[in-house]
Design a protein around this motif. Structure first.
Motif, PDB file in Angstrom:
ATOM      1  N   SER A  38      35.367  41.171  45.874  1.00 47.76           N
ATOM      2  CA  SER A  38      34.169  41.495  45.455  1.00 47.76           C
ATOM      3  C   SER A  38      32.927  40.661  45.374  1.00 47.76           C
ATOM      4  N   ASP A  39      33.660  39.330  45.653  1.00 43.99           N
ATOM      5  CA  ASP A  39      32.640  38.447  45.043  1.00 43.99           C
ATOM      6  C   ASP A  39      31.726  38.022  46.906  1.00 43.99           C
ATOM      7  N   GLY A  40      31.640  39.599  47.515  1.00 43.46           N
ATOM      8  CA  GLY A  40      30.906  38.957  48.194  1.00 43.46           C
ATOM      9  C   GLY A  40      30.955  38.024  49.973  1.00 43.46           C
ATOM     10  N   GLN A  41      32.715  37.527  49.341  1.00 38.61           N
ATOM     11  CA  GLN A  41      33.142  36.882  50.667  1.00 38.61           C
ATOM     12  C   GLN A  41      33.469  37.957  51.444  1.00 38.61           C
ATOM     13  N   PHE A  42      34.438  36.809  52.698  1.00 35.88           N
ATOM     14  CA  PHE A  42      35.567  37.108  53.622  1.00 35.88           C
ATOM     15  C   PHE A  42      36.546  36.834  54.455  1.00 35.88           C
ATOM     16  N   PRO A  43      37.730  37.577  52.731  1.00 34.47           N
ATOM     17  CA  PRO A  43      38.986  37.254  52.834  1.00 34.47           C
ATOM     18  C   PRO A  43      39.529  37.324  54.104  1.00 34.47           C
ATOM     19  N   LEU A  44      38.868  37.925  55.034  1.00 32.02           N
ATOM     20  CA  LEU A  44      40.427  37.909  56.482  1.00 32.02           C
ATOM     21  C   LEU A  44      39.801  37.328  57.339  1.00 32.02           C
ATOM     22  N   LEU A  45      38.426  36.804  57.310  1.00 31.81           N
ATOM     23  CA  LEU A  45      37.556  35.773  58.254  1.00 31.81           C
ATOM     24  C   LEU A  45      38.533  34.054  57.960  1.00 31.81           C
ATOM     25  N   LYS A  46      38.189  34.058  56.520  1.00 27.52           N
ATOM     26  CA  LYS A  46      38.601  33.113  55.831  1.00 27.52           C
ATOM     27  C   LYS A  46      39.537  32.172  56.522  1.00 27.52           C
TER      28      LYS A  46
END
Ligand SMILES: NC(=O)c1ccc[n+]([C@@H]2O[C@H](COP(=O)([O-])OP(=O)(O)OC[C@H]3O[C@@H](n4cnc5c(N)ncnc54)[C@H](O)[C@@H]3O)[C@@H](O)[C@H]2O)c1
Length: 364
Positions: free
Chosen positions: A123-131
């Motif tokens: 929801s904050d525009g991050q890429f949680p599965l790339l991180k």
């Protein structure tokens, strides 16, 4: 829903998309998990552990692809897997289509619902599965760079941390996102002289706060990149424009100015690389020399630490996989905007603008 887990076949790949713990979670939610035999072995998970967690097994990848409603993978399907994809199947994995037009075409041809880990958003525009994989690649980039700086493997013979009375090595990290910040952490920890460049000054502010003068932060522009690369022992390419082909930030002219035996680790190679003209390498032959500089451009670096990477990846994918099992893929996509951002291909078309732009077509 049958979730199929084939063994990864990319060179040197050791990760697997399912742990026994994730298997237990999704089978308890009503899914059937169909694993290719020994798919988890390279990450240290045995079939017995998966069996205890409720998995069933198939002797071949063909059987897994044929029976599964959703294929859960780590790396993008390779050519040898193109023929295994089933019409209309759901595929949840890293796709990196901007650098893979042939795969993009196949996904369209087969009407695959291709959900790319790397474009799923929080929801904050991050890429949680790339991180998590970026964090791993960032950390690895320094130990890899340090290794290839060694004289016996064609390096300049610089020890990144130096010793008292000698200059430490200079590490230049281009991109201060997830991979870049973790590269900075390792390089600074080793005692190297570190410069990090990014277009986004907010990222630089965070690092400036954290390292309080121990790390130099610079805005990324051609003049700054050129000056820093010229004195670098190790350059780490860590830039990203989401889903797009990586921009060229380090030109051939800059590389020519580096000292012989210096090293470039281009983490961004999975999106085409941010060093002009850089070629893919593999775990079998991870580097080549150009202009006397060692180039490392392996697109699946986290495979080097298959166990940690598998745990890091699956802890990030778990909530999404669980949601898909609970709601069914269509309802999950309809109700979760961030997961829907992962959809790169659907119904024979590329539906992610940046990807279509990068490959130059939006249907086969
Ligand atoms: N090779 C591998 O095995 C591997 C593993 C994991 C991730 N990756 C890749 O690493 C790349 C970086 O991923 P990330 O998660 O760190 O991305 P990120 O979005 O967290 O960070 C990228 C940063 O690059 C910056 N940037 C963009 N253009 C720039 C420019 N011209 N100059 C300087 N900075 C610029 C952005 O502002 C951002 O801060 C991606 O391509 C990712 O897929 C590769």
């Amino acid at each position: 829903m049958i979730i199929g887990v084939p063994k990864e076949i990319k060179i040197g790949e050791k990760r697997v998309s399912m742990t026994p713990s994730l298997c237990r979670r999704v089978t308890s939610l009503g899914a059937q998990v169909l694993m290719e035999k020994n798919a988890g072995l390279t990450a240290g998970f045995t079939d017995a552990e998966y069996k205890a967690a409720g998995a069933t097994f198939a002797a071949s990848a063909e059987k897994v692809w044929k029976s599964a409603d959703m294929i859960l993978k780590v790396k993008e399907p390779l050519e040898a897997e193109f023929g295994l994809m089933q019409q209309g199947q759901t595929l949840f994995t890293y796709l990196h289509l901007a650098a893979g037009p042939a795969l993009a075409k196949q996904l369209c041809k087969k009407g695959i619902l291709g959900i790319a880990y790397e474009t799923v958003e929080s929801s904050d525009g991050q890429f949680p599965l790339l991180k998590p994989m970026s964090q791993i690649a960032g950390r690895l980039s320094i130990q890899i760079g340090a290794y290839f700086l060694q004289s016996q493997v064609g390096g300049s013979g610089v020890l990144l941390g130096g010793i008292p009375g000698t200059m430490p090595g200079h590490v230049v990290v281009v991109g201060a996102g997830n991979s870049g910040a973790h590269a900075v952490r390792m390089a600074a920890g080793m005692g190297a002289r570190v410069t990090v460049l990014d277009l986004d000054t907010r990222k630089l502010e965070v690092l400036d706060q954290e390292y309080r003068g121990k790390v130099v932060t610079l805005v990324s522009n051609p003049a700054n990149v050129e000056a820093e690369v010229a004195s670098a022992d190790l350059v780490v390419g860590a830039v990203l424009i989401p889903a797009a082909k990586a921009p060229t930030v380090v030109t051939k002219k800059m590389v020519k100015n580096m000292r012989p035996g210096s090293v470039i680790v281009d983490i961004a190679i999975d999106q085409g690389g941010c060093v002009e003209g850089i070629q893919y390498t593999s775990h079998e032959k991870p580097t080549y020399q150009e202009f006397g500089v060692n180039h490392y451009a392996v697109p699946n670096m986290p495979a080097l630490v298959g166990r940690t990477s598998t745990l890091g990846l699956t802890q990030a994918t778990e909530p999404y996989v669980a949601m898909i099992v609970q709601k069914g893929v269509e309802r999950a996509l309809a109700e979760h905007k961030g997961l829907a951002k992962g959809v790169n291909t659907r119904g024979g078309r590329i539906v992610y603008g940046e990807v279509a732009k990068a490959v130059g077509f939006d249907q086969a």
